[in-house]
Design an enzyme around this catalytic site. Structure first.
Site, PDB file in Angstrom:
ATOM      1  N   HIS A 148      51.209  63.310  28.720  1.00 37.64           N
ATOM      2  CA  HIS A 148      51.008  61.920  28.310  1.00 37.64           C
ATOM      3  C   HIS A 148      49.546  61.685  27.954  1.00 37.64           C
ATOM      4  CE1 HIS A 148      54.775  59.895  30.282  1.00 37.64           C
ATOM      5  NE2 HIS A 148      55.074  60.945  29.547  1.00 37.64           N
ATOM      6  N   TYR A 150      52.427  50.024  33.778  1.00 38.90           N
ATOM      7  CA  TYR A 150      51.960  49.356  34.994  1.00 38.90           C
ATOM      8  C   TYR A 150      51.969  47.864  34.699  1.00 38.90           C
ATOM      9  CZ  TYR A 150      50.239  53.714  37.093  1.00 38.90           C
ATOM     10  OH  TYR A 150      50.148  54.952  37.665  1.00 38.90           O
ATOM     11  N   PRO A 188      49.879  54.885  46.317  1.00 33.32           N
ATOM     12  CA  PRO A 188      50.210  55.709  45.146  1.00 33.32           C
ATOM     13  C   PRO A 188      49.892  55.092  43.784  1.00 33.32           C
ATOM     14  CG  PRO A 188      52.212  54.870  46.198  1.00 33.32           C
ATOM     15  CD  PRO A 188      51.066  54.452  47.057  1.00 33.32           C
ATOM     16  N   LYS A 228      47.131  59.545  42.936  1.00 25.51           N
ATOM     17  CA  LYS A 228      46.084  60.472  43.381  1.00 25.51           C
ATOM     18  C   LYS A 228      46.465  61.382  44.550  1.00 25.51           C
ATOM     19  CE  LYS A 228      42.986  59.670  40.449  1.00 25.51           C
ATOM     20  NZ  LYS A 228      43.425  60.461  39.322  1.00 25.51           N
ATOM     21  N   TYR A 243      41.678  57.975  36.266  1.00 23.27           N
ATOM     22  CA  TYR A 243      43.114  58.251  36.307  1.00 23.27           C
ATOM     23  C   TYR A 243      43.403  59.673  35.829  1.00 23.27           C
ATOM     24  CZ  TYR A 243      48.126  57.170  36.083  1.00 23.27           C
ATOM     25  OH  TYR A 243      49.482  57.140  36.293  1.00 23.27           O
TER      26      TYR A 243
HETATM   27  C1  LIG Z   1      57.210  58.987  51.296  1.00 20.04           C
HETATM   28  C2  LIG Z   1      56.086  59.344  50.345  1.00 20.04           C
HETATM   29  C3  LIG Z   1      56.193  59.008  49.001  1.00 20.04           C
HETATM   30  C4  LIG Z   1      55.154  59.298  48.126  1.00 20.04           C
HETATM   31  N1  LIG Z   1      55.252  58.916  46.826  1.00 20.04           N
HETATM   32  C5  LIG Z   1      54.219  59.159  46.002  1.00 20.04           C
HETATM   33  C6  LIG Z   1      54.278  58.726  44.664  1.00 20.04           C
HETATM   34  O1  LIG Z   1      55.249  58.114  44.232  1.00 20.04           O
HETATM   35  N2  LIG Z   1      53.203  58.990  43.866  1.00 20.04           N
HETATM   36  C7  LIG Z   1      52.083  59.645  44.329  1.00 20.04           C
HETATM   37  O2  LIG Z   1      51.132  59.878  43.587  1.00 20.04           O
HETATM   38  N3  LIG Z   1      52.019  60.095  45.591  1.00 20.04           N
HETATM   39  C8  LIG Z   1      53.059  59.859  46.430  1.00 20.04           C
HETATM   40  N4  LIG Z   1      52.979  60.271  47.703  1.00 20.04           N
HETATM   41  C9  LIG Z   1      51.799  61.029  48.110  1.00 20.04           C
HETATM   42  C10 LIG Z   1      51.933  62.536  47.830  1.00 20.04           C
HETATM   43  O3  LIG Z   1      53.279  62.926  47.826  1.00 20.04           O
HETATM   44  C11 LIG Z   1      51.141  63.282  48.905  1.00 20.04           C
HETATM   45  O4  LIG Z   1      49.785  62.903  48.752  1.00 20.04           O
HETATM   46  C12 LIG Z   1      51.271  64.810  48.841  1.00 20.04           C
HETATM   47  O5  LIG Z   1      52.562  65.194  49.258  1.00 20.04           O
HETATM   48  C13 LIG Z   1      50.219  65.472  49.730  1.00 20.04           C
HETATM   49  O6  LIG Z   1      50.517  66.837  49.906  1.00 20.04           O
HETATM   50  P1  LIG Z   1      50.200  67.560  51.285  1.00 20.04           P
HETATM   51  O7  LIG Z   1      50.617  68.975  51.103  1.00 20.04           O
HETATM   52  O8  LIG Z   1      48.830  67.258  51.696  1.00 20.04           O
HETATM   53  O9  LIG Z   1      51.113  66.826  52.367  1.00 20.04           O
HETATM   54  P2  LIG Z   1      52.698  66.792  52.493  1.00 20.04           P
HETATM   55  O10 LIG Z   1      53.347  66.876  51.173  1.00 20.04           O
HETATM   56  O11 LIG Z   1      53.010  65.610  53.361  1.00 20.04           O
HETATM   57  O12 LIG Z   1      53.050  68.123  53.281  1.00 20.04           O
HETATM   58  C14 LIG Z   1      52.799  68.255  54.667  1.00 20.04           C
HETATM   59  C15 LIG Z   1      53.829  69.200  55.241  1.00 20.04           C
HETATM   60  O13 LIG Z   1      53.538  69.440  56.601  1.00 20.04           O
HETATM   61  C16 LIG Z   1      54.749  69.475  57.304  1.00 20.04           C
HETATM   62  N5  LIG Z   1      54.516  69.225  58.726  1.00 20.04           N
HETATM   63  C17 LIG Z   1      54.321  68.032  59.331  1.00 20.04           C
HETATM   64  N6  LIG Z   1      54.198  68.209  60.664  1.00 20.04           N
HETATM   65  C18 LIG Z   1      54.296  69.536  60.887  1.00 20.04           C
HETATM   66  C19 LIG Z   1      54.288  70.330  62.066  1.00 20.04           C
HETATM   67  N7  LIG Z   1      54.140  69.751  63.282  1.00 20.04           N
HETATM   68  N8  LIG Z   1      54.417  71.669  61.961  1.00 20.04           N
HETATM   69  C20 LIG Z   1      54.583  72.255  60.731  1.00 20.04           C
HETATM   70  N9  LIG Z   1      54.639  71.531  59.577  1.00 20.04           N
HETATM   71  C21 LIG Z   1      54.487  70.197  59.656  1.00 20.04           C
HETATM   72  C22 LIG Z   1      55.587  68.393  56.637  1.00 20.04           C
HETATM   73  O14 LIG Z   1      56.963  68.518  56.881  1.00 20.04           O
HETATM   74  C23 LIG Z   1      55.228  68.590  55.178  1.00 20.04           C
HETATM   75  O15 LIG Z   1      56.106  69.490  54.516  1.00 20.04           O
HETATM   76  C24 LIG Z   1      53.999  59.986  48.594  1.00 20.04           C
HETATM   77  C25 LIG Z   1      53.918  60.337  49.942  1.00 20.04           C
HETATM   78  C26 LIG Z   1      54.937  60.025  50.823  1.00 20.04           C
HETATM   79  C27 LIG Z   1      54.792  60.395  52.279  1.00 20.04           C
END
Ligand SMILES: Cc1cc2nc3c(=O)[nH]c(=O)nc-3n(C[C@H](O)[C@H](O)[C@H](O)COP(=O)(O)OP(=O)(O)OC[C@H]3O[C@@H](n4cnc5c(N)ncnc54)[C@H](O)[C@@H]3O)c2cc1C
Length: 391
Positions: free
Chosen positions: A72, A201, A294, A298, A384
């Site tokens: 995009h 948006y 969100p 980011k 962005y």
């Molecule tokens: C419900 C939700 C909806 C979202 N929607 C959007 C969106 O629409 N747009 C956007 O830009 N961003 C969105 N986000 C934000 C984006 O998805 C996150 O910033 C991104 O997933 C971050 O990646 P991460 O790997 O840091 O964390 P995560 O993706 O949260 O991964 C962390 C992992 O650690 C695991 N974990 C947790 N506890 C333990 C444990 N005790 N032992 C072992 N493993 C564990 C979890 O199961 C998970 O798989 C959303 C976040 C959430 C929570």
């Protein structure tokens, strides 16, 4: 068990870190509390900024993204009666890609499989130990009920907002900031072609709405709702009629096409930062250290940027005994974290109605400025579409 880097969490941050380390010959083990199917089908983010795409390309993870993702040039910003396009390529020289977090996670899982990487799913009772010593370790119970101890040179907490890693940093050694917003997002996925070529948006007196998408056949929508809104009070008909009003169905001939809703969830909105992102032999990356609302797309991109910095730092630490990048990791990563925290807060407060008429006038004034001033538009575009890795 023993490895060089024990990674807690198989979200995008943990899986990508493991991939990046393996490219430089550093061994890691990833442990994850959920099942692989759950992690790979969890509907979350979907917009990749340019530096995320460049990093995925550079490490051999861009093939499916370029085949099925959608590039995009920008976004639409609108309020009742007006819709404006901001062209990020013209304004900032960078584009964004629509490619779901589910796809990113699947690509990473397949790459780890191809490399024969150990990913341990469905663990419980994860705990992080002795991070202030040279011999940290992680304990957990595996899916068969066995107690496991995983010794490592370094532990990386990629376990999201509610994982145990962050709390292994003592309270007196860390500082946190939090802002909870007085609204949530109701998000839906629908099996219908997007009614727009790029994201819309929309500011509206009834509340913010966003028209996003996942593919040519799947659309994603969000509505600003009351905090903790009960999803059962949002029937499909109510969602579509609210989206039609807020997104301007009928405005200048534009039409919103509804379709079958396949997923519905309510997402609270908050900003959170915990620093430092390193304590002894424990490093934090992604949502484990910071959360953004969100609106600025980011969260996933910040997680990628963190591990893009952390991987070379750990390679230098473990292979060359050079700690300079690892020592600088927290401060360097936090510069970008705070930039994105501000941008996400700014987008959120500009677009979500508070019910206060004074706020509404300020928001409309801000939107008009962003859409008519090149300086205003460029600021939004630059943030962005994403700052370079290492900003
Ligand atoms: C419900 C939700 C909806 C979202 N929607 C959007 C969106 O629409 N747009 C956007 O830009 N961003 C969105 N986000 C934000 C984006 O998805 C996150 O910033 C991104 O997933 C971050 O990646 P991460 O790997 O840091 O964390 P995560 O993706 O949260 O991964 C962390 C992992 O650690 C695991 N974990 C947790 N506890 C333990 C444990 N005790 N032992 C072992 N493993 C564990 C979890 O199961 C998970 O798989 C959303 C976040 C959430 C929570």
């Amino acid at each position: 068990m023993r490895t060089e880097v024990a990674i807690v969490g198989a979200g995008p941050a943990g899986l990508l870190l493991s991939h990046l380390l393996a490219q430089d010959g550093v061994e890691s083990v990833v442990i994850e509390t959920r099942s692989r199917e759950y992690v790979e089908s969890r509907i979350r983010a979907g917009i990749l900024e340019s530096s995320t795409v460049e990093l995925l390309d550079a490490v051999g993870l861009g093939e499916r993204l370029h085949a099925i993702g959608d590039q995009h040039r920008g976004i639409y910003l609108q309020w009742p009666g007006e819709r404006h396009h901001l062209d990020f390529v013209d304004l900032a020289g960078r584009s964004v890609w629509v490619y779901g977090q589910t796809e990113v996670t699947r690509d990473l899982g397949r790459a780890r499989d191809a490399a024969g990487q150990e990913l341990i799913y469905e663990v419980t009772e994860t705990a992080v130990h002795d991070v202030e010593t040279a011999h940290p370790y992680v304990t957990f119970v595996d899916a068969d009920g066995n107690d496991v101890r995983l010794d490592a040179d370094v532990v990386v907490g990629c376990d999201g907002s509610f994982g145990p890693s962050r709390s292994a940093i003592p309270d007196q050694a860390k500082q946190t900031w939090e802002r909870t917003y007085p609204y949530s997002w109701l998000g839906i996925l629908a099996d219908v072609a997007p009614s727009t070529d790029e994201l819309i948006y929309a500011w509206h007196p009834d509340g913010f709405a966003l028209h996003s998408m996942r593919s040519a056949a799947v659309s994603r929508f969000y509505l600003q709702v009351e905090p903790g809104a009960d999803i059962n009070t949002w029937s499909d008909d109510r969602i579509w009629s609210e989206l039609a009003v807020r997104l301007g169905h009928g405005q200048d001939g534009w039409e919103l096409t509804p379709g079958p809703i396949t997923d519905k969830s309510v997402l609270p909105m908050r900003s959170f930062v915990s620093q430092p992102m390193r304590h002894g032999r424990l490093f934090l990356a992604g949502d484990a250290a910071h959360i953004v609302p969100p609106t600025g797309a980011k969260g996933l991109n910040l997680a990628v940027a963190d591990v893009g910095l952390l991987a070379p730092a750990l390679v230098a630490l473990l292979r060359k005994r050079d700690s300079s990048l690892a020592d600088a990791y927290s401060d360097t990563a936090l510069r970008r974290v705070w930039r994105c925290t501000h941008f996400s807060w700014w987008m959120t407060t500009m677009l979500h109605t508070s019910g206060d008429p004074f706020d509404a006038q300020l928001q409309l004034s801000q939107l008009r400025w962003v859409c008519t001033s090149e300086a205003g538009a460029r600021g939004l575009a630059e943030n962005y579409a994403g700052l370079p890795i290492g900003f």
